[in-house]
Design an enzyme around this catalytic site. Structure first.
Site, PDB file in Angstrom:
ATOM      1  N   TYR A  53       0.836  -1.206   0.000  1.00 21.50           N
ATOM      2  CA  TYR A  53       0.000   0.000   0.000  1.00 21.50           C
ATOM      3  C   TYR A  53       0.864   1.247   0.000  1.00 21.50           C
ATOM      4  O   TYR A  53       1.815   1.332   0.767  1.00 21.50           O
ATOM      5  CB  TYR A  53      -0.927   0.021   1.225  1.00 21.50           C
ATOM      6  CG  TYR A  53      -2.362   0.014   0.787  1.00 21.50           C
ATOM      7  CD1 TYR A  53      -2.928   1.162   0.248  1.00 21.50           C
ATOM      8  CD2 TYR A  53      -3.131  -1.141   0.825  1.00 21.50           C
ATOM      9  CE1 TYR A  53      -4.232   1.164  -0.222  1.00 21.50           C
ATOM     10  CE2 TYR A  53      -4.425  -1.150   0.360  1.00 21.50           C
ATOM     11  CZ  TYR A  53      -4.973  -0.001  -0.176  1.00 21.50           C
ATOM     12  OH  TYR A  53      -6.255  -0.011  -0.639  1.00 21.50           O
ATOM     13  N   GLU A  55      -0.456   4.859  -0.491  1.00 18.77           N
ATOM     14  CA  GLU A  55      -1.202   6.107  -0.688  1.00 18.77           C
ATOM     15  C   GLU A  55      -0.272   7.300  -0.555  1.00 18.77           C
ATOM     16  O   GLU A  55       0.554   7.362   0.350  1.00 18.77           O
ATOM     17  CB  GLU A  55      -2.348   6.202   0.324  1.00 18.77           C
ATOM     18  CG  GLU A  55      -3.505   5.295  -0.048  1.00 18.77           C
ATOM     19  CD  GLU A  55      -4.691   5.404   0.905  1.00 18.77           C
ATOM     20  OE1 GLU A  55      -4.650   6.219   1.832  1.00 18.77           O
ATOM     21  OE2 GLU A  55      -5.655   4.661   0.690  1.00 18.77           O
ATOM     22  N   ASP A 199      -6.580  13.806 -25.172  1.00 20.45           N
ATOM     23  CA  ASP A 199      -6.713  12.410 -24.740  1.00 20.45           C
ATOM     24  C   ASP A 199      -6.052  11.546 -25.813  1.00 20.45           C
ATOM     25  O   ASP A 199      -6.626  11.303 -26.872  1.00 20.45           O
ATOM     26  CB  ASP A 199      -8.190  12.052 -24.567  1.00 20.45           C
ATOM     27  CG  ASP A 199      -8.373  10.641 -23.996  1.00 20.45           C
ATOM     28  OD1 ASP A 199      -7.407   9.857 -24.036  1.00 20.45           O
ATOM     29  OD2 ASP A 199      -9.482  10.340 -23.516  1.00 20.45           O
ATOM     30  N   THR A 225      -4.085   6.237 -21.748  1.00 24.54           N
ATOM     31  CA  THR A 225      -3.969   4.898 -21.191  1.00 24.54           C
ATOM     32  C   THR A 225      -2.527   4.469 -21.441  1.00 24.54           C
ATOM     33  O   THR A 225      -1.806   5.092 -22.217  1.00 24.54           O
ATOM     34  CB  THR A 225      -4.906   3.892 -21.894  1.00 24.54           C
ATOM     35  OG1 THR A 225      -4.561   3.857 -23.281  1.00 24.54           O
ATOM     36  CG2 THR A 225      -6.362   4.277 -21.742  1.00 24.54           C
ATOM     37  N   LYS A 228      -2.566   0.704 -24.776  1.00 26.25           N
ATOM     38  CA  LYS A 228      -2.968   0.616 -26.187  1.00 26.25           C
ATOM     39  C   LYS A 228      -1.697   0.651 -27.039  1.00 26.25           C
ATOM     40  O   LYS A 228      -0.861  -0.232 -26.880  1.00 26.25           O
ATOM     41  CB  LYS A 228      -4.011   1.688 -26.498  1.00 26.25           C
ATOM     42  CG  LYS A 228      -5.293   1.459 -25.664  1.00 26.25           C
ATOM     43  CD  LYS A 228      -6.388   2.475 -25.887  1.00 26.25           C
ATOM     44  CE  LYS A 228      -7.568   2.218 -24.960  1.00 26.25           C
ATOM     45  NZ  LYS A 228      -8.605   3.270 -25.035  1.00 26.25           N
ATOM     46  N   ARG A 234      -2.288  -2.501 -18.303  1.00 26.24           N
ATOM     47  CA  ARG A 234      -3.498  -1.685 -18.222  1.00 26.24           C
ATOM     48  C   ARG A 234      -3.289  -0.620 -17.160  1.00 26.24           C
ATOM     49  O   ARG A 234      -2.974  -0.938 -16.012  1.00 26.24           O
ATOM     50  CB  ARG A 234      -4.688  -2.553 -17.837  1.00 26.24           C
ATOM     51  CG  ARG A 234      -4.993  -3.612 -18.842  1.00 26.24           C
ATOM     52  CD  ARG A 234      -6.401  -4.102 -18.693  1.00 26.24           C
ATOM     53  NE  ARG A 234      -7.280  -3.347 -19.553  1.00 26.24           N
ATOM     54  CZ  ARG A 234      -7.495  -3.659 -20.836  1.00 26.24           C
ATOM     55  NH1 ARG A 234      -6.874  -4.664 -21.399  1.00 26.24           N
ATOM     56  NH2 ARG A 234      -8.310  -2.939 -21.565  1.00 26.24           N
TER      57      ARG A 234
HETATM   58  C1  PLP Z   1      -9.559   3.683 -24.161  1.00 28.40           C
HETATM   59  C2  PLP Z   1      -9.849   5.108 -23.966  1.00 28.40           C
HETATM   60  C3  PLP Z   1     -10.102   5.639 -22.706  1.00 28.40           C
HETATM   61  C4  PLP Z   1     -10.401   4.818 -21.485  1.00 28.40           C
HETATM   62  O1  PLP Z   1      -9.519   3.894 -21.115  1.00 28.40           O
HETATM   63  P1  PLP Z   1      -9.925   2.692 -20.125  1.00 28.40           P
HETATM   64  O2  PLP Z   1      -8.588   2.240 -19.681  1.00 28.40           O
HETATM   65  O3  PLP Z   1     -10.667   1.702 -20.973  1.00 28.40           O
HETATM   66  O4  PLP Z   1     -10.756   3.242 -19.032  1.00 28.40           O
HETATM   67  C5  PLP Z   1     -10.235   7.017 -22.585  1.00 28.40           C
HETATM   68  N1  PLP Z   1     -10.138   7.811 -23.656  1.00 28.40           N
HETATM   69  C6  PLP Z   1      -9.931   7.321 -24.888  1.00 28.40           C
HETATM   70  C7  PLP Z   1      -9.831   8.264 -26.033  1.00 28.40           C
HETATM   71  C8  PLP Z   1      -9.792   5.954 -25.093  1.00 28.40           C
HETATM   72  O5  PLP Z   1      -9.609   5.493 -26.329  1.00 28.40           O
END
Ligand code: PLP
Length: 414
Positions: A53, A55, A199, A225, A228, A234
């Protein structure tokens, strides 16, 4: 105390995991948000760091025993800052959606106007779509894409932003096959006094590898993220200018989350180290080359692509002219060993759960080492599978051919 391994302790779960690994080995994964992590990343995410942990932040924790966790998180932060060239990075968000929630918490009050791309146009749920908390706790306004071009029209974005004066303007999304003009969005945000948030969840690996223009210097806050195109575990990250660092950190913890997932932080650090290599740069550029090649091959077979092609890792196929619904096509492709997802297309006349499109992408295949030459084969299999979507024997034969190709290009980590 006896401490058996997974197979002995829980054969049911062990069996399902082993079968999933085999499935990932045998299938061609074209879902643009998915990838294969390296063995090193996989190893780091399955470590005893999950037991701790922590925090707080390095040097300022609410629990003792952080002698080794602090340097892990510092490495992740420093590598993110160096890789993307940003002042500040927070590597604690549990995933992309919580990272985006933290952005709202840092800058907005409930009811504030926020602006993002509409979900059916390619935006993400968390950019203010109605079924998401972000669409009900705030006042969302949305921009789309032009039907004729399949692209964002910045003049339209400017017009809406001038009228609505959003607190936050989101750039980026989840089904965008073209380059995002961060500089263009920045000039609009500046004009209306909005905070521009890029994003880059989908394209972080392309940005890191120099295969997509970076939002750094344009967006005050960058959300991503890590799993990807960046090819990490993740997770999520927030990056920002120094003036927003305290607000972002406070929003993630204690605003939204408790203890960070230290095993994930370690794996993010490893992925960021990998992403700083020349090999990764080549990977990022190959993703785009493959996507362009695949788009060309699909166009040559009469497929209608939203925006007419791809600049990045992603292709959105509008199947209206093929007279096959997206779900039917995606299901047939899955039986043929090609994993995709059905998706809405801009101004889709069909319902979101049964839309007109299929969304594909090249990040995972490129991790296997597939190149332009193989894209021809992939396009012809897709064409065949969609034309023969009701012919189980044809789909089974394609699945066999796909498996053979997959075995010639083993995926990392498996
Ligand atoms: C995949 C994605 C997210 C969210 O990601 P998670 O890990 O699935 O919560 C946010 N914004 C965009 C543009 C995404 O493609």
């Amino acid at each position: 105390m006896s401490d058996p391994g997974l197979r002995e302790r829980d054969p049911e779960i062990a069996d399902l995991v082993a079968k999933e690994e085999q499935r990932q080995r045998d299938c061609l994964r074209l879902i643009p948000s998915e990838n294969y992590v390296s063995r090193a990343v996989l190893e780091a995410s399955g470590t005893v760091l999950t037991n701790k942990y922590s925090e707080g932040y390095p040097g300022k924790r609410y629990y003792e025993g952080q002698q080794l966790i602090d340097p892990v998180e510092r490495l992740a932060i420093d590598r993110a800052r160096a890789l993307f060239g940003v002042d500040h990075a927070n590597v604690q968000p549990y995933s992309g959606s919580p990272a985006n929630l933290a952005v709202y918490l840092a800058f907005c009050k409930p009811g504030d106007t926020i602006m993002g791309m509409a979900l059916p146009a390619g935006g993400h749920l968390t950019h203010g779509w109605g079924v998401s908390i972000t669409g009900s706790f705030f006042r969302p306004v949305r921009y789309g894409v032009k039907k004729a071009t399949g692209r964002v029209d910045l003049d339209e974005v400017r017009e809406i932003a001038r009228k609505e004066r959003p607190k936050i303007l989101w750039a980026g999304g989840t089904a965008i096959p073209r380059t995002v003009d961060f500089a263009g969005f920045a000039s609009i945000a500046k004009e209306v006094g909005a905070i521009l948030v890029a994003d880059i969840a989908h394209i972080a690996g392309l940005v890191a590898g120099g295969a997509h223009p970076s939002p750094v210097g344009h967006a005050e806050v960058i959300s991503t993220t890590t799993h990807k195109t960046l090819r990490g575990p993740r997770g999520g990250m927030l990056m920002c200018n120094a003036n927003h660092a305290a607000a972002i950190d406070k929003a993630v913890f204690p605003g939204l989350q408790g203890g960070p997932h230290n095993h994930t932080t370690a794996a993010i650090a490893v992925a960021l180290k990998e992403a700083a290599t020349d090999e990764f740069k080549a990977y990022a550029h190959q993703i785009v080359k493959n996507s362009r090649a695949l788009a060309e091959e699909l166009l040559a077979r009469g497929f209608d692509l939203v925006s007419g092609g791809s600049d990045n890792h992603l292709i959105l196929i509008d199947l209206t002219n093929k007279d096959v619904p997206g779900k039917t096509a995606a299901r047939a492709l899955d039986r043929a060993g090609i994993e995709t997802n059905y998706n809405t297309v801009p101004d889709d006349p069909r319902k979101p759960f049964d839309p007109s499109g299929v969304r594909i992408g090249t990040p995972a295949m490129t991790s296997r080492g597939l190149r332009e030459a193989e894209m021809k084969k992939v396009a012809s299999w897709m064409d065949e599978a969609i034309r023969n979507h009701a012919d189980e024997s044809a789909l089974g034969r394609i699945a066999g051919e796909v498996r053979e190709l997959c075995h010639a290009f083993p995926a990392p980590g498996l």
